[in-house]
Design an enzyme around this catalytic site. Structure first.
Site, PDB file in Angstrom:
ATOM      1  CD  GLU A 211      17.175 -19.802 -18.944  1.00 35.28           C
ATOM      2  OE1 GLU A 211      16.987 -21.012 -19.227  1.00 35.28           O
ATOM      3  OE2 GLU A 211      18.208 -19.181 -19.217  1.00 35.28           O
ATOM      4  CG  HIS A 340      24.910 -26.963 -18.616  1.00 34.58           C
ATOM      5  ND1 HIS A 340      24.365 -25.966 -19.386  1.00 34.58           N
ATOM      6  CD2 HIS A 340      23.864 -27.561 -17.991  1.00 34.58           C
ATOM      7  CE1 HIS A 340      23.057 -25.960 -19.235  1.00 34.58           C
ATOM      8  NE2 HIS A 340      22.730 -26.913 -18.397  1.00 34.58           N
ATOM      9  CG  ASP A 344      17.216 -24.911 -13.514  1.00 34.96           C
ATOM     10  OD1 ASP A 344      17.484 -24.517 -14.663  1.00 34.96           O
ATOM     11  OD2 ASP A 344      16.123 -24.696 -12.955  1.00 34.96           O
ATOM     12  N   GLY A 345      19.793 -23.191 -13.892  1.00 35.29           N
ATOM     13  CA  GLY A 345      20.225 -21.819 -13.683  1.00 35.29           C
ATOM     14  C   GLY A 345      21.533 -21.454 -14.347  1.00 35.29           C
ATOM     15  NE  ARG A 348      17.423 -19.059 -14.527  1.00 33.23           N
ATOM     16  CZ  ARG A 348      16.749 -19.874 -13.720  1.00 33.23           C
ATOM     17  NH1 ARG A 348      16.082 -19.377 -12.683  1.00 33.23           N
ATOM     18  NH2 ARG A 348      16.757 -21.179 -13.921  1.00 33.23           N
ATOM     19  CB  THR A 349      24.802 -18.581 -13.352  1.00 36.75           C
ATOM     20  OG1 THR A 349      23.823 -19.024 -12.396  1.00 36.75           O
ATOM     21  CG2 THR A 349      26.121 -18.340 -12.635  1.00 36.75           C
ATOM     22  CE1 TYR A 376      22.679 -16.188 -24.841  1.00 34.23           C
ATOM     23  CE2 TYR A 376      20.602 -17.150 -24.096  1.00 34.23           C
ATOM     24  CZ  TYR A 376      21.917 -16.799 -23.848  1.00 34.23           C
ATOM     25  OH  TYR A 376      22.466 -17.046 -22.618  1.00 34.23           O
ATOM     26  CE1 TYR A 377      19.539 -21.054 -24.771  1.00 38.97           C
ATOM     27  CE2 TYR A 377      17.333 -20.420 -25.468  1.00 38.97           C
ATOM     28  CZ  TYR A 377      18.247 -20.685 -24.463  1.00 38.97           C
ATOM     29  OH  TYR A 377      17.861 -20.571 -23.145  1.00 38.97           O
TER      30      TYR A 377
END
Length: 437
Positions: A211, A340, A344-345, A348-349, A376-377
Site C-alpha cells: 500500500e 471496496h 481505506d484499508g 489489507r482487510t 497482484y494488481y
C-alpha cells in the site's frame, strides 16, 4: 412529474420493450444452441452480477459488458480500420510461417482496438498452436466478456476450458500434497515455530508495503515488540503497522478456531483494527462516498451494505464451501475488493479475510510480497475485466511458494535456518506466513 422525468420514464419503458422484443426474436434470428447459451448467460448476469463469479464464464459482470460496449462505440473508425488491417496482415504472416511477425501484428491490432473479438479469437488460436492453452482460454474468455454470443469464442472456449480446468486442478493437487507434508511435522517442532514467528513480521512488512508504506522490516519489528515510535518516520505509517498487528492478533485469537460462518461484524471488526489507529472515525464502518480505483468504479455507497450481505451469504453457502480452499480464499479476496466497502484499508482487510479462510481450512496463509505488487494488481485488473482465474492462479502460486519455504526451513529440523531464500525457479515469489497463536 416534470418533462425530464416523463422523458426518462418513456425511455425506460422503451428500453424494457426493446429488451423484451429482443429476447423473443433473438432465438428465431440466431437459432439453436448458441442463442440458448447466450440468453442463459445474460439472464444469470442480470440476476446476480456481483456474487455470480463463476469459473465457467469467469465472473463476467453486466456492468463490464456495458463498459466494453461503450468503449467500442467510442473507438474511432480510422483506428478500427487500421486494427482490422493489422489483423489481416497478422493472418497473412501466420500463413507464410512468419510467426514472430504475426504475433506482433496480432498484438498491434489489439492495442489499437482491445475489443476486437475477431482479433481475440485469432490470437487465441495462435496461442493454442504455441501450446499456451491458458493464455488462449483467457483470450476467448475476454471475447465472451465483450460479446457473450460470439459463436467462434464459444466453440473455442468449449475446446480449451476442460484443458485449463485440468491444469488448475493439478496445481491444487500439488498444493494439497505439500499441505499434508507440512501437517506431518510435529506441532512442537522448533524450526517450524521459529519460521512462523519470523513470518509474522514479514507479513506485516509486505502487506503495508504493497500500500506504499516505507518502513523497513527491522523498523516494523521494533514498533511491534517495543511499542515505541521510530524517530523521523511517519506516524501514520507506524500506526498502519500497529493496526495490521492488532487485526492479525484478533484473527488468530478469535476467528481462526471458530470454524464455520463468517458474518459482516467479523469483517467490520477486522477493518476496525486495520484502520483504527490511522482513522478511527472511518474504521469499522462502510463508506458513504463514491470511490474510484483505477479503471474500476466500485458500487455506489447505497449499494455497499446490500452487496456485503450478499458476499457474506456467499461465504457461508454450500457453493463456496465446496470450492478448493485456495479458490475459495482467492474469490473471497476478489469479491471484497470489488465491492471496496471502506474508504481505506480494503486491500489489507481482503488479504486478512483470504488468510482467515485458508487458516480455517488448515492451510498456511499467504503473504503477497511487495515485489509482487505489479502482478497482484494486474491479476485483479484481469478479474475486473471478466476473468478471475488468473487471480486464483496467482494466489495458488503464492500458496505453493509458502509451503515450499516452510518445508525447506523445517527439512532438517534446524532452528537456525530461519526463512530460506526463494527457489531460483521462482525468484519472483518468496511469500511467508502468519504466526498462528
Amino acid at each position: 412529474m416534470g418533462l425530464s422525468g416523463r422523458r426518462v420514464s418513456v425511455a425506460a419503458v422503451a428500453a424494457v420493450l426493446l429488451g423484451s422484443l429482443t429476447s423473443v426474436l433473438l432465438p428465431q434470428l440466431r437459432g439453436g444452441l448458441w442463442s440458448l447459451r447466450c440468453r442463459l448467460l445474460e439472464i444469470r448476469l442480470a440476476e446476480d452480477p456481483i456474487t455470480g463469479l463463476s469459473l465457467t464464464y469467469s465472473g463476467v459482470e453486466l456492468s463490464q459488458l456495458e463498459e466494453a460496449w461503450s468503449l467500442r462505440q467510442r473507438t474511432g473508425s480510422e483506428i478500427q480500420l487500421e486494427a482490422k488491417a493489422a489483423l489481416h496482415q497478422a493472418l497473412e504472416m501466420k500463413r507464410l510461417g512468419k510467426r514472430e511477425k504475426a504475433y506482433r501484428l496480432f498484438m498491434h491490432s489489439l492495442n489499437m482496438d482491445p475489443t476486437n473479438v475477431d482479433a481475440l479469437n485469432e490470437l487465441g488460436v495462435f496461442m493454442e498452436e504455441e501450446k499456451d492453452v491458458i493464455q488462449a482460454d483467457h483470450l476467448y474468455t475476454k471475447a465472451l466478456t465483450i460479446s457473450p454470443c460470439d459463436e467462434k469464442a464459444l466453440v473455442n472456449r468449449d475446446r480449451t476450458l476442460p484443458l485449463v480446468e485440468e491444469i488448475d486442478q493439478k496445481q491444487f493437487s500439488i498444493i494439497d500434497r505439500k499441505v499434508k507434508k507440512l501437517m506431518a511435522i510435529p506441532k512442537g517442532n522448533a524450526a517450524l515455530h521459529r519460521v512462523m514467528e519470523e513470518s509474522y513480521y514479514h507479513h506485516i512488512y509486505h502487506t503495508v508495503a504493497i500500500e506504499g508504506n516505507t518502513l523497513t522490516l527491522s523498523e516494523i519489528r521494533h514498533i511491534i515488540e517495543t511499542r515505541y515510535a521510530v524517530p523521523g518516520k511517519s506516524l501514520i505509517e507506524q500506526n498502519e503497522v500497529i493496526g495490521v498487528d492488532a487485526a492479525m492478533k484478533y484473527l488468530n485469537k478469535s476467528l481462526v478456531s471458530r470454524i464455520g460462518s463468517v458474518n459482516i461484524d467479523d469483517i467490520l471488526q477486522i477493518h476496525k483494527r486495520v484502520l483504527g489507529y490511522v482513522d478511527p472515525v472511518e474504521a469499522g464502518r462502510f463508506r458513504t462516498n463514491q470511490v474510484f480505483v483505477g479503471h474500476h468504479i466500485p458500487p455506489h455507497p447505497r449499494d455497499v451494505e446490500r452487496q456485503m450481505q450478499e458476499l457474506v451469504e456467499w461465504l457461508n453457502s454450500e457453493e463456496a464451501m465446496s470450492l478448493h480452499p485456495v479458490e475459495f480464499a482467492a474469490l473471497a479476496h476478489y469479491k471484497l475488493v470489488y465491492i471496496h466497502p471502506f474508504v481505506d484499508g480494503n486491500g489489507r482487510t481482503a488479504r486478512l479475510l483470504m488468510n482467515l479462510i485458508l487458516m480455517q481450512a488448515g492451510y498456511p496463509p499467504v503473504t503477497i510480497r511487495k515485489e509482487q505488487r505489479a502482478e497482484y494488481y494486474s491479476a485483479l485488473d484481469l478479474a475486473n475485466e471478466g476473468d478471475v482465474r488468473p487471480f486464483i492462479r496467482f494466489i495458488g502460486k503464492c500458496t505453493e511458494m509458502t509451503l515450499d519455504l516452510l518445508l525447506i526451513a523445517t527439512a532438517d529440523h534446524s532452528v537456525d535456518k530461519g526463512l530460506p531464500e526463494a527457489n531460483p525457479n521462482h525468484s519472483d515469489y518468496t511469500p511467508t506466513i502468519l504466526i498462528k497463536n
